[in-house]
Motif scaffolding. Structure first.
Motif, PDB file in Angstrom:
ATOM      1  N   TYR A   1     -15.983  -9.924  -0.103  1.00  0.00           N
ATOM      2  CA  TYR A   1     -14.808  -9.162  -0.242  1.00  0.00           C
ATOM      3  C   TYR A   1     -16.306  -7.954   0.122  1.00  0.00           C
ATOM      4  O   TYR A   1     -17.162  -7.304  -0.037  1.00  0.00           O
TER       5      TYR A   1
ATOM      6  N   LYS B   1      -5.875 -14.905   1.394  1.00  0.00           N
ATOM      7  CA  LYS B   1      -4.980 -13.667   1.671  1.00  0.00           C
ATOM      8  C   LYS B   1      -3.732 -13.571   0.797  1.00  0.00           C
ATOM      9  O   LYS B   1      -3.191 -12.193   0.060  1.00  0.00           O
ATOM     10  N   GLN B   2      -3.675 -14.688  -0.114  1.00  0.00           N
ATOM     11  CA  GLN B   2      -2.108 -14.612  -0.480  1.00  0.00           C
ATOM     12  C   GLN B   2      -2.668 -14.237  -1.797  1.00  0.00           C
ATOM     13  O   GLN B   2      -2.010 -13.308  -2.647  1.00  0.00           O
TER      14      GLN B   2
ATOM     15  N   ASN C   1      -5.651 -11.607  -2.669  1.00  0.00           N
ATOM     16  CA  ASN C   1      -5.273 -10.442  -1.531  1.00  0.00           C
ATOM     17  C   ASN C   1      -4.054  -9.846  -1.823  1.00  0.00           C
ATOM     18  O   ASN C   1      -3.943  -8.605  -2.658  1.00  0.00           O
ATOM     19  N   ASP C   2      -3.455 -10.296  -1.057  1.00  0.00           N
ATOM     20  CA  ASP C   2      -1.759  -9.460  -0.981  1.00  0.00           C
ATOM     21  C   ASP C   2      -1.076  -9.289  -2.592  1.00  0.00           C
ATOM     22  O   ASP C   2      -0.314  -8.087  -3.081  1.00  0.00           O
ATOM     23  N   LYS C   3      -1.507 -10.335  -3.977  1.00  0.00           N
ATOM     24  CA  LYS C   3      -0.826 -10.271  -5.039  1.00  0.00           C
ATOM     25  C   LYS C   3      -1.815  -8.707  -5.753  1.00  0.00           C
ATOM     26  O   LYS C   3      -0.994  -8.576  -6.593  1.00  0.00           O
ATOM     27  N   TYR C   4      -3.112  -8.575  -5.191  1.00  0.00           N
ATOM     28  CA  TYR C   4      -3.494  -7.289  -5.937  1.00  0.00           C
ATOM     29  C   TYR C   4      -3.085  -5.705  -4.561  1.00  0.00           C
ATOM     30  O   TYR C   4      -3.515  -4.929  -5.352  1.00  0.00           O
ATOM     31  N   PHE C   5      -3.752  -6.294  -3.867  1.00  0.00           N
ATOM     32  CA  PHE C   5      -3.082  -5.391  -2.836  1.00  0.00           C
ATOM     33  C   PHE C   5      -2.657  -5.217  -1.902  1.00  0.00           C
ATOM     34  O   PHE C   5      -2.352  -6.259  -1.124  1.00  0.00           O
ATOM     35  N   PRO C   6      -2.338  -3.982  -1.460  1.00  0.00           N
ATOM     36  CA  PRO C   6      -1.449  -4.049   0.278  1.00  0.00           C
ATOM     37  C   PRO C   6      -2.062  -3.898   1.033  1.00  0.00           C
ATOM     38  O   PRO C   6      -1.439  -3.156   1.873  1.00  0.00           O
ATOM     39  N   PHE C   7      -2.969  -3.629   1.261  1.00  0.00           N
ATOM     40  CA  PHE C   7      -3.759  -4.057   2.423  1.00  0.00           C
ATOM     41  C   PHE C   7      -5.370  -4.960   2.034  1.00  0.00           C
ATOM     42  O   PHE C   7      -5.729  -5.460   0.731  1.00  0.00           O
ATOM     43  N   SER C   8      -6.188  -5.190   3.497  1.00  0.00           N
ATOM     44  CA  SER C   8      -7.320  -6.155   2.577  1.00  0.00           C
ATOM     45  C   SER C   8      -8.258  -5.396   2.858  1.00  0.00           C
ATOM     46  O   SER C   8      -8.998  -4.658   3.144  1.00  0.00           O
TER      47      SER C   8
ATOM     48  N   TYR D   1     -10.652  -8.152   2.627  1.00  0.00           N
ATOM     49  CA  TYR D   1     -11.964  -8.742   3.123  1.00  0.00           C
ATOM     50  C   TYR D   1     -12.810  -8.374   4.619  1.00  0.00           C
ATOM     51  O   TYR D   1     -12.522  -7.111   5.018  1.00  0.00           O
TER      52      TYR D   1
END
Length: 250
Positions: free
Chosen positions: A109, A238-239, A241-248, A250
């Motif tokens: 990231y 992505k799964q 990422n989306d668990k922790y942040f509302p944005f990417s 990476y």
């Protein structure tokens, strides 16, 4: 009788070898355990967070059993080189200095560095406005290095063993501001402790590449790179990422 003893010794040696091989297949992942939301110890004593989920996903792709081990940040690279871990997934910035001691995978990231300070405070991030202010950061991080390289002699720099201790001093008004990774600051600002603080100014550095560290020359690096490509391609990354942040990130 002697032949029977030899058979027993051979069996014992085979068993010992087999046990060693199994143990060698279990990799140890080093992380700090004090850097939410990336790595932290939860109420049940488990090490959790984005870094941990990414590490376990990589281990699954490599079909390898892994165990997460925590370490103080200051000693985490020496511990890796002392073979206390096999690799580090600890939100570690890829820097030239660190590359002299360890090898890094491709980034998993990219972060930024940004100041936070009390809401409504007259905190500007140009050198003239910062002169004389007391600014905190975690020791042995890119934020601490940035302060020393760019604001030494301008601000009073306070370095801490953990990010949490820097936030504690900010909350107690012993600091005028903190410089840290944007995503870590973002997580803290959502908490009760951080609700009276806010980002100040634009990021001072926006290309902080974060990698997984292995010992110099370790072929595990390429296995981790291949696994990282897989979890990005199949949506696992992505799964997480989306668990922790509302944005990417990476």
């Amino acid at each position: 009788m002697q032949k029977y003893k030899n058979i027993l010794l051979a069996a014992a040696a085979t068993l010992a070898f087999g046990t060693s091989a199994v143990a060698a297949d279990k990799l140890k992942i080093g992380t700090e355990g004090a850097y939410p939301p990336f790595n932290l110890i939860d109420a049940s004593g488990q090490v959790v967070g984005f870094d941990v989920d990414i590490a376990q996903a990589l281990c699954a792709k490599m079909k390898t059993e892994c165990e997460v081990v925590t370490s103080d940040w200051d000693g985490i690279i020496p511990a890796l080189n002392a073979k206390k871990f096999d690799f580090l997934v600890a939100s570690m910035s890829i820097t030239e200095e660190r590359q002299q001691a360890v090898d890094f995978t491709e980034p998993y990231y990219t972060n930024k560095l940004q100041f936070i300070a009390p809401k409504g405070s007259d905190f500007k991030t140009d050198k003239t406005s910062l002169k004389g202010k007391v600014i905190g950061a975690q020791r042995a991080t890119i934020a601490g290095t940035w302060l020393e390289d760019n604001l030494d002699g301008v601000v009073d720099i306070k370095l801490y063993d953990t990010q949490e201790n820097a936030y504690l001093d900010l909350s107690s008004s012993r600091l005028d501001g903190v410089l840290a990774d944007t995503f870590v600051n973002w997580e803290w600002l959502k908490s009760d402790a951080g609700k009276d603080f806010e980002f100040k100014g634009d990021p001072v550095f926006d290309n902080d590449k974060i990698g997984i560290a292995v010992r110099k020359g370790d072929p595990l690096r390429e296995k981790l790179n291949a696994a990282l490509k897989e979890i990005v391609a199949d949506g696992t990354y992505k799964q997480i990422n989306d668990k922790y942040f509302p944005f990417s990130i990476y």
